[in-house]
Design an enzyme around this catalytic site. Sequence first.
Site, PDB file in Angstrom:
ATOM      1  N   ASP A   1      -3.254   3.457  -5.615  1.00 13.98           N
ATOM      2  CA  ASP A   1      -2.472   2.692  -6.593  1.00 13.98           C
ATOM      3  C   ASP A   1      -2.149   1.325  -6.027  1.00 13.98           C
ATOM      4  O   ASP A   1      -2.182   1.128  -4.806  1.00 13.98           O
ATOM      5  CB  ASP A   1      -1.153   3.410  -6.903  1.00 13.98           C
ATOM      6  CG  ASP A   1      -0.118   3.147  -5.821  1.00 13.98           C
ATOM      7  OD1 ASP A   1       0.820   2.371  -6.055  1.00 13.98           O
ATOM      8  OD2 ASP A   1      -0.261   3.701  -4.701  1.00 13.98           O
TER       9      ASP A   1
ATOM     10  N   HIS B   1      -7.847  -6.150 -18.735  1.00 14.71           N
ATOM     11  CA  HIS B   1      -9.158  -6.298 -18.105  1.00 14.71           C
ATOM     12  C   HIS B   1      -9.142  -5.861 -16.635  1.00 14.71           C
ATOM     13  O   HIS B   1     -10.015  -5.095 -16.190  1.00 14.71           O
ATOM     14  CB  HIS B   1      -9.677  -7.729 -18.183  1.00 14.71           C
ATOM     15  CG  HIS B   1     -10.844  -7.934 -17.271  1.00 14.71           C
ATOM     16  ND1 HIS B   1     -12.096  -7.435 -17.555  1.00 14.71           N
ATOM     17  CD2 HIS B   1     -10.925  -8.513 -16.041  1.00 14.71           C
ATOM     18  CE1 HIS B   1     -12.904  -7.705 -16.535  1.00 14.71           C
ATOM     19  NE2 HIS B   1     -12.221  -8.360 -15.613  1.00 14.71           N
TER      20      HIS B   1
ATOM     21  N   ASP C   1      10.505   8.773   2.979  1.00 14.19           N
ATOM     22  CA  ASP C   1      10.006   8.446   4.312  1.00 14.19           C
ATOM     23  C   ASP C   1      10.453   7.051   4.704  1.00 14.19           C
ATOM     24  O   ASP C   1      11.022   6.314   3.896  1.00 14.19           O
ATOM     25  CB  ASP C   1       8.477   8.526   4.338  1.00 14.19           C
ATOM     26  CG  ASP C   1       7.837   7.452   3.459  1.00 14.19           C
ATOM     27  OD1 ASP C   1       8.388   7.172   2.363  1.00 14.19           O
ATOM     28  OD2 ASP C   1       6.803   6.893   3.845  1.00 14.19           O
TER      29      ASP C   1
ATOM     30  N   GLN D   1       2.906   8.876   8.314  1.00 17.72           N
ATOM     31  CA  GLN D   1       3.238   7.580   8.899  1.00 17.72           C
ATOM     32  C   GLN D   1       2.783   7.570  10.366  1.00 17.72           C
ATOM     33  O   GLN D   1       2.128   8.486  10.811  1.00 17.72           O
ATOM     34  CB  GLN D   1       4.743   7.320   8.769  1.00 17.72           C
ATOM     35  CG  GLN D   1       5.234   7.133   7.343  1.00 17.72           C
ATOM     36  CD  GLN D   1       4.829   5.799   6.744  1.00 17.72           C
ATOM     37  OE1 GLN D   1       4.232   4.939   7.403  1.00 17.72           O
ATOM     38  NE2 GLN D   1       5.137   5.600   5.459  1.00 17.72           N
TER      39      GLN D   1
ATOM     40  N   GLY E   1       2.295   3.424   5.000  1.00 20.04           N
ATOM     41  CA  GLY E   1       2.372   2.428   6.048  1.00 20.04           C
ATOM     42  C   GLY E   1       1.162   1.528   6.161  1.00 20.04           C
ATOM     43  O   GLY E   1       0.969   0.867   7.183  1.00 20.04           O
TER      44      GLY E   1
ATOM     45  N   CYS F   1     -12.617  -8.317 -23.038  1.00 22.83           N
ATOM     46  CA  CYS F   1     -13.974  -8.839 -22.870  1.00 22.83           C
ATOM     47  C   CYS F   1     -14.833  -8.673 -24.115  1.00 22.83           C
ATOM     48  O   CYS F   1     -15.764  -9.449 -24.337  1.00 22.83           O
ATOM     49  CB  CYS F   1     -14.641  -8.162 -21.675  1.00 22.83           C
ATOM     50  SG  CYS F   1     -13.837  -8.563 -20.097  1.00 22.83           S
TER      51      CYS F   1
ATOM     52  N   CYS G   1     -18.077  -5.710 -18.826  1.00 24.76           N
ATOM     53  CA  CYS G   1     -16.843  -4.941 -19.076  1.00 24.76           C
ATOM     54  C   CYS G   1     -16.741  -4.560 -20.548  1.00 24.76           C
ATOM     55  O   CYS G   1     -17.104  -5.342 -21.441  1.00 24.76           O
ATOM     56  CB  CYS G   1     -15.623  -5.763 -18.661  1.00 24.76           C
ATOM     57  SG  CYS G   1     -14.058  -4.883 -18.839  1.00 24.76           S
TER      58      CYS G   1
ATOM     59  N   ASP H   1       7.047   7.450  -6.828  1.00 25.75           N
ATOM     60  CA  ASP H   1       7.205   7.286  -5.386  1.00 25.75           C
ATOM     61  C   ASP H   1       8.610   7.741  -4.999  1.00 25.75           C
ATOM     62  O   ASP H   1       9.420   8.094  -5.851  1.00 25.75           O
ATOM     63  CB  ASP H   1       6.943   5.843  -4.971  1.00 25.75           C
ATOM     64  CG  ASP H   1       7.904   4.861  -5.628  1.00 25.75           C
ATOM     65  OD1 ASP H   1       8.900   5.299  -6.244  1.00 25.75           O
ATOM     66  OD2 ASP H   1       7.649   3.649  -5.538  1.00 25.75           O
ATOM     67  N   SER H   2       8.908   7.733  -3.720  1.00 26.19           N
ATOM     68  CA  SER H   2      10.192   8.272  -3.258  1.00 26.19           C
ATOM     69  C   SER H   2      11.324   7.267  -3.352  1.00 26.19           C
ATOM     70  O   SER H   2      12.498   7.632  -3.257  1.00 26.19           O
ATOM     71  CB  SER H   2      10.067   8.716  -1.800  1.00 26.19           C
ATOM     72  OG  SER H   2       9.884   7.596  -0.945  1.00 26.19           O
ATOM     73  N   GLY H   3      10.984   5.985  -3.518  1.00 23.74           N
ATOM     74  CA  GLY H   3      11.988   4.925  -3.415  1.00 23.74           C
ATOM     75  C   GLY H   3      12.073   4.369  -2.018  1.00 23.74           C
ATOM     76  O   GLY H   3      12.716   3.341  -1.789  1.00 23.74           O
ATOM     77  N   GLY H   4      11.408   5.006  -1.073  1.00 22.08           N
ATOM     78  CA  GLY H   4      11.500   4.595   0.327  1.00 22.08           C
ATOM     79  C   GLY H   4      10.980   3.200   0.593  1.00 22.08           C
ATOM     80  O   GLY H   4      11.600   2.429   1.334  1.00 22.08           O
ATOM     81  N   PHE H   5       9.857   2.842  -0.029  1.00 24.57           N
ATOM     82  CA  PHE H   5       9.296   1.519   0.226  1.00 24.57           C
ATOM     83  C   PHE H   5      10.247   0.429  -0.239  1.00 24.57           C
ATOM     84  O   PHE H   5      10.443  -0.578   0.446  1.00 24.57           O
ATOM     85  CB  PHE H   5       7.943   1.376  -0.468  1.00 24.57           C
ATOM     86  CG  PHE H   5       7.281   0.050  -0.209  1.00 24.57           C
ATOM     87  CD1 PHE H   5       6.585  -0.178   0.962  1.00 24.57           C
ATOM     88  CD2 PHE H   5       7.383  -0.984  -1.136  1.00 24.57           C
ATOM     89  CE1 PHE H   5       5.989  -1.410   1.211  1.00 24.57           C
ATOM     90  CE2 PHE H   5       6.786  -2.218  -0.901  1.00 24.57           C
ATOM     91  CZ  PHE H   5       6.092  -2.421   0.272  1.00 24.57           C
TER      92      PHE H   5
ATOM     93  N   CYS I   1     -13.779  -3.626 -22.025  1.00 21.90           N
ATOM     94  CA  CYS I   1     -12.371  -3.602 -22.434  1.00 21.90           C
ATOM     95  C   CYS I   1     -12.133  -4.490 -23.657  1.00 21.90           C
ATOM     96  O   CYS I   1     -12.989  -5.283 -24.065  1.00 21.90           O
ATOM     97  CB  CYS I   1     -11.464  -4.045 -21.287  1.00 21.90           C
ATOM     98  SG  CYS I   1     -11.432  -5.832 -20.991  1.00 21.90           S
TER      99      CYS I   1
END
Length: 376
Positions: free
Chosen positions: A268, A337, A148, A191, A218, A311, A306, A94-98, A308
């Site tokens: 994500d 899981h 952003d 945005q 956003g 499980c 499942c 990510d950009s680091g913006g959040f 995994c």
Amino acid sequence: MKKFSFEVTHICAQSGARCGILHTPHGDVETPMFMPVGTLATVKFLSPEDIKKIGSGVILANTYHLWLRPGEDIVAKAGGVQKFMNYEGPMLTDSGGFQVFSLADSRKIKEEGVTFKSHLDGSKLFMSPEISIDVQNKIGADIIMSFDECIPYPATYEYAKDSVERTLRWAKRGQDAHKRPEDQMLFGIVQGGEYEDLREHCAKELTAMNFDGYSIGGTSVGEDKETMYRMIDYSVKHLPKDKPRYLMGVGAVNDILEGIERGVDMMDCVLPTRIARHGTCMTSQGRVNIKKAIYKEDFTPLDPECDCECCTNHTKAYLNHLFRCNEGLGNRLMSIHNLRFLLKLTEEARQAIKEDRFGDFKKDILSRYGFDERGF
């Protein structure tokens, strides 16, 4: 010559959802897909081998956190983030913006960038579009994000409008600063808050800049579900059909399915691993809180549907024991899981799209699993 591309392979006749293939320098991945979050170049409690075993394609690392620790230069000296953490698959930063804008009490926004305080030691930091892209170039992920402003919800129209214009100017500056356009995809971020005309304007302007892909930002910042779905609609319909679309910060089952139906390719969220560490599981029988006393003598699998490691090898009684004793293995198994649950969900969604039955698939999942408003 660019080492990446994206192709849409099928559009569901029933729903309009789409599947495709994202080609990257570190391998090809099918879409739509869910991407586990590995903030500090690690998905908490999981090894890179665990991540590959559960069927993950792209995983995320966080620019802000790696910028502070260990520093982008160290990651670069290691040969990039994949070699640094020994993960052979594609990665996204990510950009680091959040993170910057979540530090609302300490940040000051100017046209040049944002001044704020480190969450580690309170030291003064400055992030700009150019710095964000430079850090991401050094980290070396296959997909990187424009810097952003992620505005809060609700926000006034005037604030949102000014923010969109700043985000567009920052997007252009970041694009100009991008030093690795051949092997790193750069995404623009749409945005505009809940305002349809601002989302349309932002999407069209970013499209004119010809980014390699587009993110819908956003969302999941406190708004109700219907507002979030409108934000997605307002954005997606103005984005090019031949570029990947990434819905940021979404990990609830209903939100994933709603995003896919609207033409989203990538999603994500930290949700599956975060709730796992508190003993909450997403299962085919609905939400399970493994810490409850009713599971102390339950010797059945966590989720019989499942495949995994958790499980197939362990029982609810054992998981209940691990959590009651604060054993880290419980966190690891539950995280495996929950991530496998969402990865399997998107695998099945892709198959449903290919068979032109995604609408039926979505309806069946939401009715059969009984997910509540939170989506898990």
